[in-house]
Motif scaffolding. Sequence first.
Motif, PDB file in Angstrom:
ATOM      1  N   TYR A 196      49.373 123.457 -35.137  1.00 25.67           N
ATOM      2  CA  TYR A 196      49.812 125.026 -34.310  1.00 25.67           C
ATOM      3  C   TYR A 196      49.937 123.608 -32.662  1.00 25.67           C
ATOM      4  CZ  TYR A 196      51.604 129.608 -32.595  1.00 25.67           C
ATOM      5  OH  TYR A 196      52.463 130.028 -31.638  1.00 25.67           O
ATOM      6  N   LEU A 197      49.086 123.699 -32.540  1.00 26.58           N
ATOM      7  CA  LEU A 197      49.702 122.768 -30.629  1.00 26.58           C
ATOM      8  C   LEU A 197      49.610 121.539 -30.845  1.00 26.58           C
ATOM      9  CD1 LEU A 197      46.311 125.001 -28.830  1.00 26.58           C
ATOM     10  CD2 LEU A 197      48.905 125.155 -29.348  1.00 26.58           C
ATOM     11  N   GLY A 198      49.436 121.017 -32.219  1.00 26.89           N
ATOM     12  CA  GLY A 198      49.904 119.647 -31.877  1.00 26.89           C
ATOM     13  C   GLY A 198      49.381 118.731 -31.697  1.00 26.89           C
ATOM     14  N   ASN A 199      47.628 118.970 -31.525  1.00 28.92           N
ATOM     15  CA  ASN A 199      46.816 117.874 -30.287  1.00 28.92           C
ATOM     16  C   ASN A 199      46.146 116.716 -31.486  1.00 28.92           C
ATOM     17  OD1 ASN A 199      44.965 117.339 -28.573  1.00 28.92           O
ATOM     18  ND2 ASN A 199      43.839 118.868 -28.421  1.00 28.92           N
ATOM     19  N   THR A 200      47.506 115.910 -30.522  1.00 36.71           N
ATOM     20  CA  THR A 200      46.595 114.825 -32.013  1.00 36.71           C
ATOM     21  C   THR A 200      46.567 113.887 -31.564  1.00 36.71           C
ATOM     22  OG1 THR A 200      49.669 113.953 -32.223  1.00 36.71           O
ATOM     23  CG2 THR A 200      48.404 116.059 -33.566  1.00 36.71           C
ATOM     24  N   GLN A 201      46.453 113.274 -30.446  1.00 34.68           N
ATOM     25  CA  GLN A 201      46.637 112.012 -29.540  1.00 34.68           C
ATOM     26  C   GLN A 201      45.345 111.916 -30.142  1.00 34.68           C
ATOM     27  OE1 GLN A 201      47.318 114.807 -28.123  1.00 34.68           O
ATOM     28  NE2 GLN A 201      45.498 115.516 -26.676  1.00 34.68           N
ATOM     29  N   ASN A 202      44.513 112.044 -30.225  1.00 31.39           N
ATOM     30  CA  ASN A 202      43.206 111.757 -30.305  1.00 31.39           C
ATOM     31  C   ASN A 202      43.066 110.751 -31.650  1.00 31.39           C
ATOM     32  OD1 ASN A 202      42.249 112.503 -28.003  1.00 31.39           O
ATOM     33  ND2 ASN A 202      41.240 114.110 -28.603  1.00 31.39           N
ATOM     34  N   LEU A 203      42.952 111.815 -32.436  1.00 29.11           N
ATOM     35  CA  LEU A 203      43.384 111.215 -33.965  1.00 29.11           C
ATOM     36  C   LEU A 203      44.449 109.936 -34.037  1.00 29.11           C
ATOM     37  CD1 LEU A 203      43.378 114.651 -36.072  1.00 29.11           C
ATOM     38  CD2 LEU A 203      41.068 112.701 -35.467  1.00 29.11           C
ATOM     39  N   LYS A 204      45.650 109.662 -33.475  1.00 25.77           N
ATOM     40  CA  LYS A 204      45.975 108.916 -33.461  1.00 25.77           C
ATOM     41  C   LYS A 204      45.674 107.130 -33.310  1.00 25.77           C
ATOM     42  CE  LYS A 204      50.829 110.880 -32.585  1.00 25.77           C
ATOM     43  NZ  LYS A 204      52.018 111.258 -31.858  1.00 25.77           N
ATOM     44  N   THR A 205      44.802 107.114 -31.912  1.00 26.85           N
ATOM     45  CA  THR A 205      43.767 106.316 -32.305  1.00 26.85           C
ATOM     46  C   THR A 205      43.343 105.264 -33.081  1.00 26.85           C
ATOM     47  OG1 THR A 205      41.387 107.425 -32.041  1.00 26.85           O
ATOM     48  CG2 THR A 205      43.470 106.832 -30.200  1.00 26.85           C
ATOM     49  N   GLY A 206      43.148 105.957 -34.307  1.00 27.29           N
ATOM     50  CA  GLY A 206      42.908 105.798 -35.325  1.00 27.29           C
ATOM     51  C   GLY A 206      41.930 104.354 -35.687  1.00 27.29           C
ATOM     52  N   PHE A 207      41.861 103.156 -36.243  1.00 24.39           N
ATOM     53  CA  PHE A 207      40.657 102.016 -35.749  1.00 24.39           C
ATOM     54  C   PHE A 207      40.400 101.211 -34.850  1.00 24.39           C
ATOM     55  CE2 PHE A 207      42.171 103.462 -40.258  1.00 24.39           C
ATOM     56  CZ  PHE A 207      40.172 103.751 -40.776  1.00 24.39           C
ATOM     57  N   GLN A 208      41.403 101.800 -33.817  1.00 28.22           N
ATOM     58  CA  GLN A 208      41.267 101.218 -32.745  1.00 28.22           C
ATOM     59  C   GLN A 208      39.299 101.384 -32.431  1.00 28.22           C
ATOM     60  OE1 GLN A 208      43.763 102.748 -29.500  1.00 28.22           O
ATOM     61  NE2 GLN A 208      42.874 101.399 -27.903  1.00 28.22           N
ATOM     62  N   GLY A 209      38.810 100.298 -31.855  1.00 28.66           N
ATOM     63  CA  GLY A 209      37.773  99.922 -31.266  1.00 28.66           C
ATOM     64  C   GLY A 209      36.602  99.929 -32.753  1.00 28.66           C
ATOM     65  N   THR A 210      37.016  99.961 -33.902  1.00 25.83           N
ATOM     66  CA  THR A 210      36.447  99.703 -34.447  1.00 25.83           C
ATOM     67  C   THR A 210      35.292  98.575 -34.902  1.00 25.83           C
ATOM     68  OG1 THR A 210      37.624 100.456 -36.608  1.00 25.83           O
ATOM     69  CG2 THR A 210      36.098  99.275 -37.239  1.00 25.83           C
ATOM     70  N   LYS A 211      33.862  98.864 -34.646  1.00 30.70           N
ATOM     71  CA  LYS A 211      32.701  97.793 -34.730  1.00 30.70           C
ATOM     72  C   LYS A 211      32.183  97.824 -36.128  1.00 30.70           C
ATOM     73  CE  LYS A 211      30.330 100.055 -30.979  1.00 30.70           C
ATOM     74  NZ  LYS A 211      29.045 100.989 -30.891  1.00 30.70           N
ATOM     75  N   SER A 212      32.626  96.026 -36.634  1.00 28.47           N
ATOM     76  CA  SER A 212      32.285  95.496 -37.566  1.00 28.47           C
ATOM     77  C   SER A 212      30.767  95.138 -38.373  1.00 28.47           C
ATOM     78  CB  SER A 212      33.252  94.471 -37.933  1.00 28.47           C
ATOM     79  OG  SER A 212      33.060  93.290 -36.605  1.00 28.47           O
ATOM     80  N   SER A 213      29.988  94.863 -36.935  1.00 29.55           N
ATOM     81  CA  SER A 213      28.913  94.754 -37.753  1.00 29.55           C
ATOM     82  C   SER A 213      28.141  95.054 -38.691  1.00 29.55           C
ATOM     83  CB  SER A 213      27.945  93.790 -35.949  1.00 29.55           C
ATOM     84  OG  SER A 213      27.179  96.081 -36.156  1.00 29.55           O
TER      85      SER A 213
END
Length: 500
Positions: A196-213
């Motif tokens: 309803y409020l369109g608060n999507t900015q956090n989810l749009k970061t997706g896999f940015q910063g993923t740790k792979s160890s």
Amino acid sequence: MTSIKNNVKLRRELGLFSAVCLIVSVMLGSGIFVSSASALKSTGSVGMCLVIWTLCGLLSLLGALSYAELGGIVNKSGGEFSFYQYAFADMHKFWGPLVSFIYSWVSIMYIRPAEVAIIILTFAKYFVRPISVAVSMDPDYEHCLRKLVSILVLGIITAINYNSVKCFIKIQNVFTICKVMACMCVIVGGLYQLLYLGNTQNLKTGFQGTKSSLSDLVMAFYSGLWAYDGWTATTTVSEEIKNPQRNILLSILLAVPFMTFFYVLMNVSYLTVLSVPEMISAEAVAVEFGSRALGYFSFVIPFGVVVATFGCALSVQFGITRLCFAASREGQMLEVFSYVSVKNLTPAPAVVLQGILTLFCLLAGDILSLIQFTGFLVWMFYGISMVALLVIRYTIRDVKRPFKVPIIIPIFVLIMSVILVVTPILLDPKPEFLIALGFILSAFLIYIPFVYQKRKLQFVDTLTKYVQLLMDVVPPEQDEPEISEKCHDEAAEDLFIERV
């Protein structure tokens, strides 16, 4: 008196709805409300965090389906203990029963009492904190009040489990519905922010910063699986479930996917409102979410935590008393802990023992440094359960199986168990792992003289007599064996039919 004793046993009081509520009640504790940040911290990104929560739910479902097959074959209370007894006891006179004893000893004496203590301490924290803030309470007084509340709550849940299974079922079902509603508030609040409020900015970061160890991913799995733990609940109390060969499987198929759906949506809600750094730094993620997204309804979160922790502690204690009951009945704990109350038809001595052990954990102070290794021990035993299933598939092929999983499922769960157990030891060894090893060693030292050699201390008979007089308990009636037991030759089958 003989006729009374012959009717004293645990009764099948849990229907399908109550069995589903039992799984949900044990799974839905404080974890999803207060510790979701640890999975995000280990993964480093929104996308990978949601993937981990989904995979944890899938792994839990696969493990639970394997347990459903084991529960349909064995059909005895005690969960893993009874599975190990069935699969390993006849393989070697010494080593076979040792596996089930190590599990029962570590679980009864350490894992579950410590788990109940941590859950109760979380309850006390969220119950006392609003009172402390309202009256500006001194921190020392607040700490004392938390201890008193913890002991009082322990007394209440122990009294409920001591007095009545029917009372436990009613309270468990009501509390389960209440905490599901609290979770719904979080989900609805998050979806309102997102859609309803369109608060999507956090989810749009997706896999940015993923740790792979590998070590980070394993720790993320531990965080998620800690919240999912509890999918074994119905197999632990199978002798008290109506039509267990049907309802154990159905309860798992209904409860575990439901909880996976809930957990993923709750994390979506958190991540919609809170950024990655904010969520990682939050002491209690759900409370921070409520203060930002729920407005006047933010009180729902502390209420949800209190309800969730009380119901979870009640259900976990219910389950571990049945393990204690089953182990004692098989001669691997003191026999008196398998006795049943004549009046209440509950394993009263086992309930009291768990109350005392949990009290010791509460009074010990900070045991959080120990409880983090509960996941390590629990998944070690889950892996052994998969081995038990594979052994039964190979050695007892003609046994009746109401439900059968593809063989690849227990193999996959076993591989995941090995990874979860071995990786922290190899990549991040800590001295505390010696504590876990110490508990296993203590089980070995107890097993040799008192279980394998069957030595008996002089005070045991006196203790049994006083417990019987004090609690009015007697040995339970033994049911006739199920068709699924090990009747392999025709003579045994004829004898079984004749007895029936």
